[in-house]
Enzyme design. Structure first.
Site, PDB file in Angstrom:
ATOM      1  N   GLU A   1     133.171 -49.784  81.567  1.00 38.80           N
ATOM      2  CA  GLU A   1     134.571 -50.193  81.508  1.00 38.80           C
ATOM      3  C   GLU A   1     135.462 -49.026  81.918  1.00 38.80           C
ATOM      4  O   GLU A   1     135.758 -48.153  81.086  1.00 38.80           O
ATOM      5  CB  GLU A   1     134.945 -50.625  80.085  1.00 38.80           C
ATOM      6  CG  GLU A   1     134.132 -51.787  79.572  1.00 38.80           C
ATOM      7  CD  GLU A   1     134.882 -52.562  78.502  1.00 38.80           C
ATOM      8  OE1 GLU A   1     134.966 -53.783  78.624  1.00 38.80           O
ATOM      9  OE2 GLU A   1     135.403 -51.928  77.556  1.00 38.80           O
TER      10      GLU A   1
ATOM     11  N   GLY B   1     142.829 -54.060  80.467  1.00 43.13           N
ATOM     12  CA  GLY B   1     144.113 -54.650  80.116  1.00 43.13           C
ATOM     13  C   GLY B   1     145.211 -54.408  81.142  1.00 43.13           C
ATOM     14  O   GLY B   1     146.387 -54.650  80.864  1.00 43.13           O
TER      15      GLY B   1
ATOM     16  N   GLU C   1     138.882 -47.783  73.483  1.00 48.33           N
ATOM     17  CA  GLU C   1     139.983 -47.799  72.504  1.00 48.33           C
ATOM     18  C   GLU C   1     139.554 -47.138  71.198  1.00 48.33           C
ATOM     19  O   GLU C   1     140.376 -46.526  70.507  1.00 48.33           O
ATOM     20  CB  GLU C   1     140.457 -49.248  72.296  1.00 48.33           C
ATOM     21  CG  GLU C   1     141.227 -49.736  73.522  1.00 48.33           C
ATOM     22  CD  GLU C   1     141.111 -51.212  73.818  1.00 48.33           C
ATOM     23  OE1 GLU C   1     140.715 -51.981  72.926  1.00 48.33           O
ATOM     24  OE2 GLU C   1     141.413 -51.596  74.967  1.00 48.33           O
TER      25      GLU C   1
ATOM     26  N   ASN D   1     135.487 -59.766  73.795  1.00 47.01           N
ATOM     27  CA  ASN D   1     135.951 -58.789  72.815  1.00 47.01           C
ATOM     28  C   ASN D   1     137.363 -59.201  72.414  1.00 47.01           C
ATOM     29  O   ASN D   1     138.303 -58.998  73.167  1.00 47.01           O
ATOM     30  CB  ASN D   1     135.927 -57.394  73.461  1.00 47.01           C
ATOM     31  CG  ASN D   1     136.491 -56.321  72.565  1.00 47.01           C
ATOM     32  OD1 ASN D   1     136.780 -56.562  71.396  1.00 47.01           O
ATOM     33  ND2 ASN D   1     136.660 -55.119  73.112  1.00 47.01           N
TER      34      ASN D   1
ATOM     35  N   LYS E   1     139.201 -58.050  70.152  1.00 51.53           N
ATOM     36  CA  LYS E   1     140.023 -56.904  69.711  1.00 51.53           C
ATOM     37  C   LYS E   1     140.835 -57.267  68.456  1.00 51.53           C
ATOM     38  O   LYS E   1     140.357 -58.020  67.616  1.00 51.53           O
ATOM     39  CB  LYS E   1     140.903 -56.416  70.871  1.00 51.53           C
ATOM     40  CG  LYS E   1     140.076 -56.120  72.129  1.00 51.53           C
ATOM     41  CD  LYS E   1     140.825 -55.335  73.163  1.00 51.53           C
ATOM     42  CE  LYS E   1     139.931 -55.117  74.379  1.00 51.53           C
ATOM     43  NZ  LYS E   1     140.581 -54.329  75.429  1.00 51.53           N
TER      44      LYS E   1
ATOM     45  N   SER F   1     139.650 -56.014  82.923  1.00 51.36           N
ATOM     46  CA  SER F   1     140.423 -56.994  83.700  1.00 51.36           C
ATOM     47  C   SER F   1     139.549 -58.017  84.423  1.00 51.36           C
ATOM     48  O   SER F   1     139.866 -58.427  85.546  1.00 51.36           O
ATOM     49  CB  SER F   1     141.364 -56.285  84.680  1.00 51.36           C
ATOM     50  OG  SER F   1     142.332 -55.530  83.963  1.00 51.36           O
TER      51      SER F   1
ATOM     52  N   HIS G   1     133.746 -48.278  72.405  1.00 49.48           N
ATOM     53  CA  HIS G   1     134.792 -48.812  73.285  1.00 49.48           C
ATOM     54  C   HIS G   1     135.833 -47.724  73.521  1.00 49.48           C
ATOM     55  O   HIS G   1     136.116 -46.935  72.613  1.00 49.48           O
ATOM     56  CB  HIS G   1     135.428 -50.046  72.643  1.00 49.48           C
ATOM     57  CG  HIS G   1     136.331 -50.773  73.591  1.00 49.48           C
ATOM     58  ND1 HIS G   1     137.604 -50.326  73.875  1.00 49.48           N
ATOM     59  CD2 HIS G   1     136.131 -51.882  74.350  1.00 49.48           C
ATOM     60  CE1 HIS G   1     138.149 -51.147  74.770  1.00 49.48           C
ATOM     61  NE2 HIS G   1     137.281 -52.093  75.081  1.00 49.48           N
TER      62      HIS G   1
HETATM   63  P1  PGA Z   1     140.355 -56.586  79.359  1.00 47.80           P
HETATM   64  O1  PGA Z   1     139.527 -55.743  78.258  1.00 47.80           O
HETATM   65  O2  PGA Z   1     139.428 -57.674  79.855  1.00 47.80           O
HETATM   66  O3  PGA Z   1     141.542 -57.126  78.616  1.00 47.80           O
HETATM   67  O4  PGA Z   1     140.709 -55.642  80.446  1.00 47.80           O
HETATM   68  C1  PGA Z   1     138.184 -55.455  78.442  1.00 47.80           C
HETATM   69  C2  PGA Z   1     137.659 -54.670  77.265  1.00 47.80           C
HETATM   70  O5  PGA Z   1     138.344 -53.753  76.804  1.00 47.80           O
HETATM   71  O6  PGA Z   1     136.546 -54.928  76.773  1.00 47.80           O
END
Ligand code: PGA
Length: 252
Positions: free
Chosen positions: A167, A173, A99, A12, A14, A212, A97
């Protein structure tokens, strides 16, 4: 892993990168991608989608969007329809997601409508669920995720090959992850919930872990029961890291 399920490593991207960096990343993945075990999927920003798709043409790497609108077309300024993604070569779309849920107030009911639109357009939805840190601390993690699953996944999700990504919001992150035992317990609960709600088709539903995932922790996470792959954010922006995660998928 779940026996009989082909693992998927999804990136992803983003809201990161320039067109030039996206193309460099695509080229690096293309030249190194193995044709073997895990399926690879990358989800670039919409603006970079078509150039990246062109760069990956003829490779085994699949492409997905990071979101879509629930309507098939119409007056929705700034939005992208599922059929538009499909038209430019997407096979998958990430939906719900955390976010999107936090930045845009997306509810599970909205995610379900987007999911229906994705299925109608022939896209495989990758539906994200996960608890906040406060919800985990209050011992509500499994209840929250079960509710999100029941409210976000429409009928037909499992038979159409829909994918679930667990997630935990606090792991995205942050460099923090749940323990392997916590991930295994959550994925077992997700499997049972999907099978109960969607029948035996749910036994073949791919359940990804995200939050992560790095080359250093991927092997342990990917070896857990009912973890059928990973949804990778930050580490998917570095070709060697993304490919190292793909190589960490246990054989067989
Ligand atoms: P990350 O994000 O690997 O940077 O923690 C995962 C995601 O949001 O899909």
């Amino acid at each position: 892993m779940t026996p009989g399920i082909r693992p998927l490593i999804a990136g992803n991207w983003k809201m990161n990168g320039t067109l030039a960096s996206a193309l460099r990343l695509a080229e690096a993945l293309r030249s190194a991608a193995m044709s073997a075990t895990p399926e690879l999927l990358v989800c670039p920003p919409f603006l970079h989608f078509q150039p990246v798709a062109a760069a990956l043409l003829g490779s085994t790497i699949a492409l997905g969007g990071q979101d879509c609108h629930h309507a098939a077309s119409g007056a929705h300024t700034g939005d992208i329809a599922a059929a538009m993604l499909r038209d430019v070569g997407a096979s998958h779309v990430i939906l719900g997601h955390s976010e999107r849920r936090s930045d845009h107030g997306e509810t599970s009911a909205m995610v379900r409508r987007k999911c229906e639109a994705a299925l109608a357009a022939g896209l495989v939805p990758v539906v994200c669920v996960g608890e906040t840190e406060a919800e985990r601390d209050a011992d509500q993690a499994e209840a929250v995720v079960a509710r999100q699953l029941l409210d976000s996944l429409p009928p037909g999700f499992a038979t159409a090959g829909g994918i679930v990504a667990y997630e935990p919001v606090w792991a995205i992150g942050t460099g923090r992850t749940p323990s392997e035992a916590e991930v295994a317990a959550m994925h077992g609960m997700i499997r049972n919930t999907v099978v109960q709600a969607h029948g035996d088709g749910g036994r073949a539903t791919r359940l990804l872990y995200g939050g992560s995932v790095k080359p250093g922790n991927a092997a342990g996470l990917l070896a857990l029961p009912d973890v059928d792959g990973a949804l990778v954010g930050g580490a998917s922006l570095v070709a060697e890291d993304f490919l190292a995660i793909a190589r960490a998928v246990p054989a067989g």
